[in-house]
Design a protein around this motif. Structure first.
Motif, PDB file in Angstrom:
ATOM      1  N   ILE A   1       0.739  -1.175   0.130  1.00 19.29           N
ATOM      2  CA  ILE A   1      -0.079   0.138  -0.196  1.00 19.29           C
ATOM      3  C   ILE A   1       0.919   1.251  -0.026  1.00 19.29           C
ATOM      4  O   ILE A   1       0.450   2.159  -0.680  1.00 19.29           O
ATOM      5  N   GLY A   2       2.029   1.267   0.794  1.00 14.10           N
ATOM      6  CA  GLY A   2       2.791   2.316   0.787  1.00 14.10           C
ATOM      7  C   GLY A   2       3.575   2.612  -0.555  1.00 14.10           C
ATOM      8  O   GLY A   2       3.565   3.773  -0.876  1.00 14.10           O
ATOM      9  N   TYR A   3       3.791   1.650  -1.206  1.00 13.45           N
ATOM     10  CA  TYR A   3       4.380   1.719  -2.722  1.00 13.45           C
ATOM     11  C   TYR A   3       3.396   2.148  -3.373  1.00 13.45           C
ATOM     12  O   TYR A   3       3.630   3.208  -4.353  1.00 13.45           O
ATOM     13  N   ASN A   4       2.263   1.812  -3.349  1.00 14.52           N
ATOM     14  CA  ASN A   4       1.128   2.289  -4.355  1.00 14.52           C
ATOM     15  C   ASN A   4       0.587   3.806  -3.972  1.00 14.52           C
ATOM     16  O   ASN A   4       0.560   4.500  -5.018  1.00 14.52           O
ATOM     17  N   ASN A   5       0.852   4.270  -2.538  1.00 16.44           N
ATOM     18  CA  ASN A   5       0.407   5.573  -2.329  1.00 16.44           C
ATOM     19  C   ASN A   5       1.910   6.517  -2.238  1.00 16.44           C
ATOM     20  O   ASN A   5       1.733   7.555  -1.879  1.00 16.44           O
ATOM     21  N   TYR A   6       2.942   5.927  -3.031  1.00 15.90           N
ATOM     22  CA  TYR A   6       4.057   6.926  -2.624  1.00 15.90           C
ATOM     23  C   TYR A   6       4.509   7.293  -1.523  1.00 15.90           C
ATOM     24  O   TYR A   6       4.887   8.349  -1.318  1.00 15.90           O
ATOM     25  N   THR A   7       4.212   6.543  -0.219  1.00 18.37           N
ATOM     26  CA  THR A   7       4.734   6.784   1.046  1.00 18.37           C
ATOM     27  C   THR A   7       5.686   5.792   1.477  1.00 18.37           C
ATOM     28  O   THR A   7       6.175   6.065   2.695  1.00 18.37           O
ATOM     29  N   THR A   8       6.350   5.027   0.711  1.00 18.92           N
ATOM     30  CA  THR A   8       7.596   4.375   1.251  1.00 18.92           C
ATOM     31  C   THR A   8       8.512   4.083   0.140  1.00 18.92           C
ATOM     32  O   THR A   8       8.366   4.596  -1.239  1.00 18.92           O
ATOM     33  N   MET A   9       9.819   4.111   0.565  1.00 19.14           N
ATOM     34  CA  MET A   9      10.833   4.104  -0.285  1.00 19.14           C
ATOM     35  C   MET A   9      11.274   2.548  -0.994  1.00 19.14           C
ATOM     36  O   MET A   9      12.445   2.188  -1.600  1.00 19.14           O
ATOM     37  N   THR A  10      10.576   1.714  -0.403  1.00 18.15           N
ATOM     38  CA  THR A  10      10.636   0.032  -0.785  1.00 18.15           C
ATOM     39  C   THR A  10      10.540  -0.207  -2.350  1.00 18.15           C
ATOM     40  O   THR A  10       9.438   0.110  -2.581  1.00 18.15           O
ATOM     41  N   HIS A  11      11.473  -0.793  -2.804  1.00 19.67           N
ATOM     42  CA  HIS A  11      11.114  -1.437  -4.347  1.00 19.67           C
ATOM     43  C   HIS A  11      11.190  -2.581  -4.305  1.00 19.67           C
ATOM     44  O   HIS A  11      11.161  -3.319  -5.481  1.00 19.67           O
ATOM     45  N   ARG A  12      11.456  -3.328  -3.179  1.00 23.88           N
ATOM     46  CA  ARG A  12      11.735  -4.984  -3.214  1.00 23.88           C
ATOM     47  C   ARG A  12      11.333  -5.312  -2.044  1.00 23.88           C
ATOM     48  O   ARG A  12      11.822  -5.049  -0.984  1.00 23.88           O
ATOM     49  N   VAL A  13      10.360  -6.665  -1.970  1.00 25.11           N
ATOM     50  CA  VAL A  13       9.824  -7.287  -0.844  1.00 25.11           C
ATOM     51  C   VAL A  13       9.957  -8.319  -1.055  1.00 25.11           C
ATOM     52  O   VAL A  13       9.168  -9.039  -2.306  1.00 25.11           O
ATOM     53  N   HIS A  14      10.739  -9.523  -0.487  1.00 24.01           N
ATOM     54  CA  HIS A  14      10.783 -10.985  -0.701  1.00 24.01           C
ATOM     55  C   HIS A  14      10.490 -11.515   0.569  1.00 24.01           C
ATOM     56  O   HIS A  14      10.998 -11.195   1.588  1.00 24.01           O
ATOM     57  N   LEU A  15       9.123 -12.248   0.574  1.00 22.69           N
ATOM     58  CA  LEU A  15       8.489 -13.307   1.605  1.00 22.69           C
ATOM     59  C   LEU A  15       9.215 -14.560   1.252  1.00 22.69           C
ATOM     60  O   LEU A  15       9.043 -15.147   0.611  1.00 22.69           O
ATOM     61  N   VAL A  16       9.905 -15.124   2.408  1.00 28.46           N
ATOM     62  CA  VAL A  16      10.427 -16.397   2.506  1.00 28.46           C
ATOM     63  C   VAL A  16       9.570 -17.141   3.604  1.00 28.46           C
ATOM     64  O   VAL A  16       9.727 -16.766   4.961  1.00 28.46           O
ATOM     65  N   TRP A  17       8.992 -18.193   3.126  1.00 26.05           N
ATOM     66  CA  TRP A  17       8.244 -18.740   4.088  1.00 26.05           C
ATOM     67  C   TRP A  17       8.661 -20.455   4.045  1.00 26.05           C
ATOM     68  O   TRP A  17       8.471 -21.116   3.257  1.00 26.05           O
ATOM     69  N   GLN A  18       8.808 -21.008   5.285  1.00 19.93           N
ATOM     70  CA  GLN A  18       9.087 -22.291   5.646  1.00 19.93           C
ATOM     71  C   GLN A  18       8.179 -23.067   6.407  1.00 19.93           C
ATOM     72  O   GLN A  18       7.460 -22.538   7.176  1.00 19.93           O
ATOM     73  N   LEU A  19       7.828 -24.207   5.561  1.00 17.69           N
ATOM     74  CA  LEU A  19       6.738 -25.147   6.094  1.00 17.69           C
ATOM     75  C   LEU A  19       7.398 -26.446   6.152  1.00 17.69           C
ATOM     76  O   LEU A  19       8.213 -26.911   5.538  1.00 17.69           O
ATOM     77  N   ASP A  20       6.711 -27.316   7.175  1.00 18.53           N
ATOM     78  CA  ASP A  20       7.011 -28.739   7.039  1.00 18.53           C
ATOM     79  C   ASP A  20       6.122 -29.439   6.149  1.00 18.53           C
ATOM     80  O   ASP A  20       6.442 -30.278   5.319  1.00 18.53           O
ATOM     81  N   HIS A  21       4.901 -29.220   5.697  1.00 18.62           N
ATOM     82  CA  HIS A  21       4.152 -29.726   4.709  1.00 18.62           C
ATOM     83  C   HIS A  21       3.174 -28.662   3.916  1.00 18.62           C
ATOM     84  O   HIS A  21       2.854 -27.653   4.624  1.00 18.62           O
TER      85      HIS A  21
END
Length: 224
Positions: free
Chosen positions: A71-91
């Protein structure tokens, strides 16, 4: 309204028991009171790259940051240009309940057909079927079967991307790129993982301090 609840020994256990008693798909009206979120909040908007690392239920602590950054990127209120979510699961089946939340985030991450979000899911057991695939052909979700994340390689990969000449030139074409150049020096790693993984990440991120990598452990940490 959709919710994900981690069942423990009290009210959440009774909630799960009631659902199971109805065959897992019964409908019954109940009055509930929710409060929060509780705990501290980590500032994220001034970092060029944000790595969200989670294991199991730790995803729930990361989802508010994921949505806030989009939302911040879409509204020009954040400087973040890359978000990487890494999720570890057993199953891999353990991730089915989160699909709606992740799909919603991916659908919101479409400003000017520019995507800032990537999701990597590592799992030990299970089979990926079409119901777990993300919508669209954006190729922003990667599945890794019978593998555990190499956290050091993941951090190094994001640092290499940040200093990539082609990627930097693409950012400079963005109207918000002038302040971004000043803040791009920080890479933020937020963590909601089991104890063993947190111990590894503390040691590994220490090596990258001279490259301005910052580690933040969130208020909620899943049980080991």
């Amino acid at each position: 309204m959709s919710l994900m609840v981690e069942p423990r020994t009290g009210w959440t256990f009774r909630l799960l028991s009631r659902i199971n008693s109805q065959g897992g798909h019964g409908h019954q009206r109940n009055r509930c009171l929710f409060s929060g979120p509780h705990g501290f909040s980590t500032p994220v908007k001034d970092c060029g790259v944000v790595l969200l690392l989670a294991s199991g239920w730790g995803l729930m602590a990361q989802l508010p940051y994921l949505r806030r950054l989009i939302i911040g990127y879409n509204n020009y209120t954040t400087m973040t240009h890359r978000v990487h979510l890494v999720w570890q699961l057993d199953h891999i089946d353990d991730g089915a309940s989160a699909k709606e939340f992740l799909d919603r985030a991916l659908l919101e991450d479409t400003l000017d057909n520019v995507y800032i979000v990537a999701i990597s899911i590592y799992y030990q057991k299970g089979h990926i079927d079409s119901s777990l695939r993300a919508p669209g052909n954006h190729r922003r979700v990667s599945f890794y079967e019978d593998r555990r994340p190499n956290w050091e390689e993941i951090i190094e990969s994001e640092l290499a991307r940040k200093h990539n000449k082609v990627w930097t030139e693409k950012l400079l074409a963005d109207g918000r790129s002038v302040p971004f150049e000043e803040h791009d020096c920080w890479t933020l790693v937020t963590v909601s993982t089991v104890t063993e993984t947190r111990d590894q990440l503390r040691k590994q991120t220490w090596r990258f301090l001279n490259q301005r990598v910052r580690l933040r452990e969130l208020a909620y940490q899943p049980p080991s």
